[in-house]
Write a protein that holds these residues in place. Sequence first.
Motif, short mmCIF file in Angstrom:
data_model
loop_
_atom_site.label_atom_id
_atom_site.label_comp_id
_atom_site.label_asym_id
_atom_site.label_seq_id
_atom_site.Cartn_x
_atom_site.Cartn_y
_atom_site.Cartn_z
N LEU A 1 0.83 -1.21 0.00
CA LEU A 1 0.00 0.00 0.00
C LEU A 1 0.86 1.25 0.00
N SER A 2 2.01 1.21 0.69
CA SER A 2 2.92 2.34 0.68
C SER A 2 3.46 2.61 -0.72
N ALA A 3 3.85 1.53 -1.43
CA ALA A 3 4.32 1.70 -2.81
C ALA A 3 3.21 2.24 -3.71
N ALA A 4 1.99 1.74 -3.51
CA ALA A 4 0.86 2.24 -4.31
C ALA A 4 0.59 3.71 -4.01
N THR A 5 0.78 4.11 -2.76
CA THR A 5 0.57 5.52 -2.39
C THR A 5 1.54 6.42 -3.14
N ARG A 6 2.81 6.01 -3.19
CA ARG A 6 3.79 6.83 -3.91
C ARG A 6 3.47 6.88 -5.41
N ALA A 7 3.01 5.74 -5.95
CA ALA A 7 2.69 5.72 -7.38
C ALA A 7 1.46 6.58 -7.68
N VAL A 8 0.44 6.51 -6.82
CA VAL A 8 -0.75 7.33 -7.04
C VAL A 8 -0.42 8.80 -6.89
N ALA A 9 0.45 9.13 -5.92
CA ALA A 9 0.85 10.52 -5.75
C ALA A 9 1.58 11.04 -6.98
N ALA A 10 2.34 10.15 -7.65
CA ALA A 10 3.05 10.55 -8.87
C ALA A 10 2.13 10.61 -10.08
N GLY A 11 0.90 10.10 -9.93
CA GLY A 11 -0.08 10.22 -11.00
C GLY A 11 -0.09 9.08 -11.99
N HIS A 12 0.62 7.98 -11.72
CA HIS A 12 0.65 6.88 -12.68
C HIS A 12 0.50 5.52 -12.02
N GLY A 13 -0.15 5.48 -10.88
CA GLY A 13 -0.29 4.21 -10.18
C GLY A 13 -1.75 3.85 -9.95
N THR A 14 -1.97 2.61 -9.60
CA THR A 14 -3.30 2.11 -9.26
C THR A 14 -3.23 1.41 -7.92
N VAL A 15 -4.35 1.34 -7.24
CA VAL A 15 -4.40 0.68 -5.95
C VAL A 15 -4.45 -0.82 -6.17
N PRO A 16 -3.54 -1.60 -5.54
CA PRO A 16 -3.55 -3.06 -5.74
C PRO A 16 -4.78 -3.70 -5.11
N GLU A 17 -5.03 -4.93 -5.51
CA GLU A 17 -6.13 -5.68 -4.92
C GLU A 17 -5.87 -5.92 -3.43
N THR A 18 -6.93 -5.95 -2.66
CA THR A 18 -6.79 -6.18 -1.22
C THR A 18 -6.29 -7.60 -0.97
N PRO A 19 -5.15 -7.78 -0.29
CA PRO A 19 -4.66 -9.14 -0.03
C PRO A 19 -5.63 -9.92 0.85
N PRO A 20 -6.00 -11.13 0.47
CA PRO A 20 -6.94 -11.90 1.30
C PRO A 20 -6.33 -12.34 2.63
N THR A 21 -5.00 -12.33 2.73
CA THR A 21 -4.36 -12.75 3.97
C THR A 21 -4.08 -11.59 4.91
N ALA A 22 -4.47 -10.37 4.53
CA ALA A 22 -4.20 -9.20 5.37
C ALA A 22 -5.15 -9.19 6.56
N ALA A 23 -4.71 -8.50 7.62
CA ALA A 23 -5.56 -8.32 8.79
C ALA A 23 -6.78 -7.47 8.41
N ILE A 24 -7.83 -7.60 9.19
CA ILE A 24 -9.08 -6.90 8.87
C ILE A 24 -8.87 -5.40 8.82
N GLU A 25 -8.08 -4.86 9.76
CA GLU A 25 -7.84 -3.42 9.74
C GLU A 25 -7.08 -3.01 8.48
N ILE A 26 -6.14 -3.86 8.02
CA ILE A 26 -5.40 -3.55 6.80
C ILE A 26 -6.33 -3.63 5.59
N ARG A 27 -7.24 -4.59 5.58
CA ARG A 27 -8.21 -4.67 4.49
C ARG A 27 -9.07 -3.40 4.45
N ASP A 28 -9.53 -2.96 5.64
CA ASP A 28 -10.31 -1.72 5.67
C ASP A 28 -9.48 -0.55 5.18
N LEU A 29 -8.18 -0.55 5.54
CA LEU A 29 -7.30 0.52 5.07
C LEU A 29 -7.19 0.51 3.55
#
Length: 522
Positions: free
Chosen positions: A262-290
């Motif tokens: 998500l941190s890498a996606a944040t930098r890419a979105v801030a640069a204007g050429h990134g997309t948000v990755p799919e939510t990992p199914p193994t992530a914690a619930i709070e991370i999924r909500d994030l």
Amino acid sequence: MITAAKDFLKRHWPALRLRTILLAVLLFAATMPAVEAVWLRGYENALVRQTEAELAAQAVALSATAAALWPGAAPATGPGQAPEPEAAPIDLNSAAVLADRPPPAPAKAQADPAAVAAAARLAPIFTETSRGALASIVMLDRHGLVVRGLGLGGDLSALPEVRQALAGHSETVLRRNAAYHPRYAMEWLSRASDIRLHYARPIVVDGQVVGALLLSRSPRALFRGVYEERGKMLLGAGVIIVLLIGLSGLASRGVTRPVEALSAATRAVAAGHGTVPETPPTAAIEIRDLYEDFRSMAAAIQRRSRYLRDFAAAVSHEFKTPLASIGGAVELLQDHYQTMEAADRERFLANIAADNDRLSHLVGRLLDLARADMAQPEADAASDASTAARRIADARSHPGFAVTVDAPPDLPLAAAPEAVLESMLSTLVDNSRQARASQVTIAARQVDSCIVLTVADDGPGVPAADQTRLFEPFFTTRRAEGGTGLGLPIARSLAEAHGGHIRLGAAAAGAVFELSLPVLAR
């Protein structure tokens, strides 16, 4: 194979909260010392009991041999005396540890000659047994006098274990070992390192206690036992390491890796050429909500960027035409003012004034749109939709354009200021009038927890090609008549700012707009 396993885990991975993952890791780390301590204590107690069992077995054999070789003992003709029931095994956790065995007291009488003779007969057996079992063997007569072993000729009858044995009962006690010297670097961790077991057993001949055997030995060294069980210890350590790796993998999959992605996606979105990755199914619930919150934020930023881009292009276009007209008229006046006819001068000045008025009106509407976009719902704001609708109907009705109201008298209050509600209704009614409608009906009703106001007219309706662009800023079919295309976007922004919405409804004839606002919560 590995890919299939990963896919299976992704499909069946449980939804864990971040606090659950951290709690599991911390609990595992916290319980490991306790588990290890309990295991070592249990293993050490087992070593002590094993030593006790070995001493008891040796004492049983030696006492039976002594009874058989005792002078004057009747030859055994039957099954022999019933064995004495053994006491419960000694427990290192609860048994008292006595002081080191004191030296024998001086004897006040001569030892029993039969016991001395029996000890002489048994001496070779005692010697070999002591050498093989690494145990100290002391033989006592029926008065507790030492007839064989350390302290020969002394009196040990005062010892509690000896008293029990002379009374016909076996007894095991733990005593400190004054001769103990550490042999291992970490031997201080063991509770049994400086302890010696003392086991006393009676010698019974023809149903009478004629003496006792006192055997003593230090327990198996814990660290020696651990060394001998090193295979099992290494297996246990391997299991612990595997569990730690599993927990670290759980933390990595549930927290670290998703946050890094998500941190890498944040930098890419801030640069204007990134997309948000799919939510990992193994992530914690709070991370999924994030992830979902970040995806919503990125979408909102994208919509806002597109809106600003289109808005800037539309503003530039809207300002360009009147500014060009004003510039051309000014240039003509500057170049030909003296030779220009008075009527032409008046015409150019009138054009400049008209374009100026259009720009002023456009700037005012832009300010209204900006205020609507930044509007915040007012606390406890309330308005009577029926009253507001009738007020608009009275103000907008005139010959050739009739506005009627259809609203029940018990309609609840809407959660919006009266001025905002009237502004939105005015925009919708004026929109119908400008579309050359002659009849407008404002109907109000409650639907669930919302007040829905329907503004229906008998005009030509909205063409299908224009319906998708109706709420876009600057979209208008009346530009030649001075329309700015900002009325409906302003009304929509005001409705959304107060928790409602405006949409174009389906109608067989004319146009129908639905304005929905939440009911004031009591």
